[in-house]
Write a protein that holds these residues in place. Structure first.
Motif, PDB file in Angstrom:
ATOM      1  N   ALA A 207      35.487  26.665  54.296  1.00  0.00           N
ATOM      2  CA  ALA A 207      36.261  26.591  53.268  1.00  0.00           C
ATOM      3  C   ALA A 207      37.238  28.211  53.062  1.00  0.00           C
ATOM      4  CB  ALA A 207      35.911  26.502  51.794  1.00  0.00           C
ATOM      5  N   ASN A 211      40.884  29.038  53.751  1.00  0.00           N
ATOM      6  CA  ASN A 211      41.851  29.547  52.618  1.00  0.00           C
ATOM      7  C   ASN A 211      40.952  30.807  51.395  1.00  0.00           C
ATOM      8  OD1 ASN A 211      43.218  30.660  51.034  1.00  0.00           O
ATOM      9  ND2 ASN A 211      44.341  28.001  50.212  1.00  0.00           N
ATOM     10  N   ALA A 213      41.534  33.611  50.023  1.00  0.00           N
ATOM     11  CA  ALA A 213      41.546  33.665  48.201  1.00  0.00           C
ATOM     12  C   ALA A 213      41.123  33.275  47.346  1.00  0.00           C
ATOM     13  CB  ALA A 213      43.264  33.855  48.777  1.00  0.00           C
ATOM     14  N   ARG A 214      41.130  31.634  47.904  1.00  0.00           N
ATOM     15  CA  ARG A 214      41.114  30.222  47.096  1.00  0.00           C
ATOM     16  C   ARG A 214      39.378  29.742  47.188  1.00  0.00           C
ATOM     17  NH1 ARG A 214      42.158  27.870  43.126  1.00  0.00           N
ATOM     18  NH2 ARG A 214      43.556  26.733  43.397  1.00  0.00           N
ATOM     19  N   ALA A 215      39.017  30.038  47.982  1.00  0.00           N
ATOM     20  CA  ALA A 215      37.844  30.107  47.477  1.00  0.00           C
ATOM     21  C   ALA A 215      36.763  31.877  46.655  1.00  0.00           C
ATOM     22  CB  ALA A 215      36.988  30.879  49.213  1.00  0.00           C
ATOM     23  N   ARG A 216      37.225  32.926  47.393  1.00  0.00           N
ATOM     24  CA  ARG A 216      37.675  33.910  46.016  1.00  0.00           C
ATOM     25  C   ARG A 216      37.740  33.806  44.310  1.00  0.00           C
ATOM     26  NH1 ARG A 216      39.847  39.856  47.893  1.00  0.00           N
ATOM     27  NH2 ARG A 216      37.583  40.233  47.110  1.00  0.00           N
ATOM     28  N   ALA A 217      38.693  32.849  44.022  1.00  0.00           N
ATOM     29  CA  ALA A 217      39.051  32.403  43.329  1.00  0.00           C
ATOM     30  C   ALA A 217      38.473  31.228  42.073  1.00  0.00           C
ATOM     31  CB  ALA A 217      40.236  31.574  43.336  1.00  0.00           C
ATOM     32  N   LEU A 218      37.959  30.369  43.326  1.00  0.00           N
ATOM     33  CA  LEU A 218      36.554  29.932  43.689  1.00  0.00           C
ATOM     34  C   LEU A 218      35.136  30.491  42.726  1.00  0.00           C
ATOM     35  CD1 LEU A 218      37.509  26.725  45.197  1.00  0.00           C
ATOM     36  CD2 LEU A 218      37.948  27.230  43.175  1.00  0.00           C
ATOM     37  N   TYR A 220      33.547  32.347  44.957  1.00  0.00           N
ATOM     38  CA  TYR A 220      32.831  32.832  46.023  1.00  0.00           C
ATOM     39  C   TYR A 220      32.564  34.387  46.915  1.00  0.00           C
ATOM     40  CZ  TYR A 220      31.374  28.451  46.712  1.00  0.00           C
ATOM     41  OH  TYR A 220      30.861  26.964  46.235  1.00  0.00           O
TER      42      TYR A 220
ATOM     43  N   PHE B  58      42.634  39.935  42.882  1.00  0.00           N
ATOM     44  CA  PHE B  58      44.177  40.544  43.458  1.00  0.00           C
ATOM     45  C   PHE B  58      44.809  41.362  44.066  1.00  0.00           C
ATOM     46  CE2 PHE B  58      42.474  35.430  43.278  1.00  0.00           C
ATOM     47  CZ  PHE B  58      41.879  35.041  44.788  1.00  0.00           C
ATOM     48  N   PHE B  90      47.429  28.947  41.366  1.00  0.00           N
ATOM     49  CA  PHE B  90      48.490  29.354  42.524  1.00  0.00           C
ATOM     50  C   PHE B  90      49.714  28.805  42.160  1.00  0.00           C
ATOM     51  CE2 PHE B  90      44.053  30.691  43.774  1.00  0.00           C
ATOM     52  CZ  PHE B  90      44.195  31.898  44.175  1.00  0.00           C
ATOM     53  N   PHE B  96      42.734  23.906  50.079  1.00  0.00           N
ATOM     54  CA  PHE B  96      41.609  23.480  51.871  1.00  0.00           C
ATOM     55  C   PHE B  96      42.141  22.380  52.695  1.00  0.00           C
ATOM     56  CE2 PHE B  96      38.393  25.242  48.493  1.00  0.00           C
ATOM     57  CZ  PHE B  96      38.493  26.461  49.122  1.00  0.00           C
ATOM     58  N   MET B  99      39.796  18.876  54.047  1.00  0.00           N
ATOM     59  CA  MET B  99      38.355  19.191  53.232  1.00  0.00           C
ATOM     60  C   MET B  99      38.658  17.684  51.997  1.00  0.00           C
ATOM     61  SD  MET B  99      36.554  21.892  50.544  1.00  0.00           S
ATOM     62  CE  MET B  99      35.902  22.997  52.135  1.00  0.00           C
ATOM     63  N   LEU B 169      35.724  25.428  36.855  1.00  0.00           N
ATOM     64  CA  LEU B 169      34.840  26.404  36.834  1.00  0.00           C
ATOM     65  C   LEU B 169      34.138  26.934  35.117  1.00  0.00           C
ATOM     66  CD1 LEU B 169      36.572  28.787  38.947  1.00  0.00           C
ATOM     67  CD2 LEU B 169      34.463  27.891  39.011  1.00  0.00           C
TER      68      LEU B 169
END
Ligand code: ADP
Ligand code: MG
Lengths: 342, 253
Positions: A207, A211, A213-218, A220, B58, B90, B96, B99, B169
């Motif tokens: 992941a 991506n 940035a997406r992993a961070r937003a989740l 991680y 960010f 976003f 991903f 995935m 989440l």
């Protein structure tokens, strides 16, 4: 028909389009064949060369863990391979402990070294990460070169013993036996790599690769995952470097020089990144080719392997393994479609 | 919720972001009360996405502060803010590609558990989230695509997956950047219904250009223009606000 398809999707989640390496039967078959070849290798290949292939294969797998699964190109992995080679040698020479223990010690020191280096380099990405890791590896090379009293400087560290308790005489008598004594260490390393990429941790790494940035937003913590992957990778490179040093009976600056970092990246990319099998294939090809060229008295080994590398990378973007796999999958798909329309 | 009236869940004061001297977000004061749905509207380039990037860590603000759930979160990292209970989708779909859809949701559900650090466990462990993941996919209308690669989804389905990830989440604050952009009418209505459903007991801030969406969902609205707050209030107040009407008529011409 389409209702049927959808139902199948529900039953066997997730559907992966790649057949090779995904279907359990194929996976097990590949594993069995791989094991047989590995066990039979010193019957067909000069045993020290077989040992070199195994060590470089694990080294390349350690690079693939970062490059193929985390998206980080380390251009300084010789630092971990070489540091472990020296550490393994020092432990074996000074303590007389069995060589697997010395190698374990070498790998642990490589991992300890990877903590600060990883911490300071994972903030960079792409080519900057490669440059930072290269810079650290050059620093380690410089230190080893200066610290003659410990490393032997240009002479290297000579006379690393192959101690193995009651089996010491046997493994010393013939490199054929040493291969089988050291192989479990390599296989354990490969198993750790396989376990890692097929774990929840491996999912997060992929992941992050695809991506960040997406992993961070989740939620991680991308940097922490990268440091962990870096340290694990250094440990595997350390296991490989330790085996290499004991097999040759010495550790030299060659193990720390930047061309060694370059060679292992070459092997990984050549074989195909993100597959684990690719690096093994790459190592077998490059190491045996180098051996052939060297024993024929040829001096320009680097030029030949470099040229082959360029050709293969240009012709097969996914490396040898990746290209072969895609080819076989395309053929399987075609055959299945053919069977359906009959 | 005793302190709901005491302090807003999200509060920014004089929040400013400059890009090489250009003020994309300028002195924004925003207060979002607990349990409300807040719309952020404004023309393209008004600074809405930049504001979201500031709220989620960010981007680091040039000046100003952000308070969330009673604490100052200015300058915190995205993953820390996510753990505090802020989830975002976003504007430009961000998934991903290699995935599967259900793996995405499982990854999101696993995030707060720390399972992701277990490199010695089998990836099969992720299946413990399968049931919950399938339920979430059912909610956003993606259950039948659970096994597909995210890269193969149609645009509207990618938006729906974005929403499922944010919901996975279980956030206190849900930030949705143009959740209905590019969707057909049917999907827009489904998304409205879904946001309505999930906003029960939750706080939502969303950006949308579709006034039907804004009118159906928003308790309060903030209008941004050139990085500044142009107007703030209920949908009806803002809709009839002279400055807003002028600004919108001005740019619509
Ligand atoms: N990383 C960046 N660097 C420079 N300028 C940016 C950056 N991000 C956004 N901007 C600029 O800030 C302004 C606001 O952009 P954005 O927040 O995306 O607007 P909106 O989401 O309201 O359409 C635009 O003029 C955009 O070009
Ligand atoms: Mg935007």
């Amino acid at each position: 028909m389409s209702a049927q398809l959808e139902q199948r999707v529900d039953v066997e989640l997730p559907t992966e389009p790649s057949a090779v390496g995904r279907r359990p039967v194929v996976r097990w078959a590949m594993l069995v064949v791989g094991l047989i070849v590995t066990l039979a290798l010193p019957w067909f290949v000069y045993p020290p060369v077989a040992m070199d292939i195994a060590a470089w294969a694990l080294f390349a797998i350690s690079v693939d863990l970062l490059l193929g699964y985390t998206g980080l190109l380390s251009f300084g992995h010789a630092a971990f391979w070489g540091t472990s080679a020296y550490t393994t040698g020092l432990i074996a020479i000074n303590s007389g402990l069995p060589f697997p223990v010395a190698i374990l010690g070498g790998a642990v020191v490589a991992m300890l070294l990877a903590v600060p280096i990883g911490y300071l380099s994972v903030r960079r990405t792409g080519i900057y990460f490669a440059m930072v890791t290269l810079a650290f590896a050059q620093m380690i090379y410089f230190i080893a070169n200066q610290w003659r009293s410990v490393t032997g400087g240009e002479n290297g560290l000579q006379g690393i013993p192959k101690n193995l308790g009651g089996l010491t005489d046997l493994v010393n008598s013939d490199s054929f036996y040493f291969y089988y004594a050291a192989l479990p260490i390599i296989l354990i390393g490969v198993f750790i790599a396989w376990r890692t990429v097929n774990s929840p941790f491996g999912r997060v790494l992929v992941a992050i690769r695809d991506n960040p940035a997406r992993a961070r937003a989740l939620g991680y913590d991308v940097e922490r995952y990268k440091i962990m992957a870096f340290v694990l990778s250094a440990g595997l490179a350390g296991l490989a470097g330790g085996v290499f040093a004991v097999s040759h009976g010495f550790a030299s600056l060659q193990e720390l020089i930047w061309t060694t970092s370059g060679k292992v990246v070459l092997i990984t990319v050549l074989g195909g990144i993100g597959t684990l099998w690719g690096p093994v294939l790459g190592a077998a090809l490059v190491v045996s080719l180098e051996d052939q060229l060297a024993s024929s008295g040829f001096n320009g080994t680097g030029i030949i392997t470099g040229a082959i590398f360029v050709v293969i990378v240009l012709a097969f973007r996914h490396g040898i393994w990746g290209t072969a796999r895609n080819g076989i999958n395309a053929w399987l798909r075609k055959r299945r479609q053919g069977a359906r329309s009959d | 919720m005793p302190d709901a009236r005491v302090s807003p869940l999200l509060e920014t004061s004089a929040l400013t972001k400059e890009f090489r001297g250009f003020r994309a977000v300028s002195e924004v004061d925003l207060a979002v009360e607990q349990g409300t749905v807040h719309a952020l509207v404004g023309p393209n380039g008004a600074g809405k996405t930049t504001l979201f990037n500031l709220l989620t860590g960010f981007l680091t603000p040039t000046s100003g502060t952000i308070r969330f759930d009673g604490r100052d979160i200015t300058g915190q990292q995205p993953e820390q803010i996510a753990h505090l209970g802020v989830a975002r989708s976003f504007q430009i779909t961000s998934l991903f590609d290699q995935m599967s859809v259900v793996d995405h949701v499982e990854l999101a559900l696993a995030s707060p558990t720390g399972l992701g650090y277990r490199f010695w466990r089998s990836a099969g462990q992720m299946r413990r989230f399968r049931e919950r993941a399938m339920a979430l996919l059912g909610e956003v209308g993606l259950a039948d695509r659970a096994g597909a690669y995210a890269g193969s989804l149609a645009y509207g389905q990618k938006r729906a997956l974005e929403l499922a990830l944010a919901l996975a989440l279980d956030p206190k604050l849900l930030l949705l950047d143009e959740p209905t952009a590019g969707m057909g009418l049917e999907d827009v209505d489904r998304t409205i219904a879904l946001v309505k459903k999930v906003s029960a007991g939750r706080t939502v801030v969303f950006v949308d250009h579709n006034m039907h969406v804004v009118g159906s969902l928003a308790d309060t609205v903030t209008v941004l223009q050139s990085g500044k707050v142009l107007a703030q209030g209920t949908y009806d107040q803002v809709r009839t606000d002279e400055r807003v009407v002028t600004a919108y008529l001005g740019q619509a011409g």
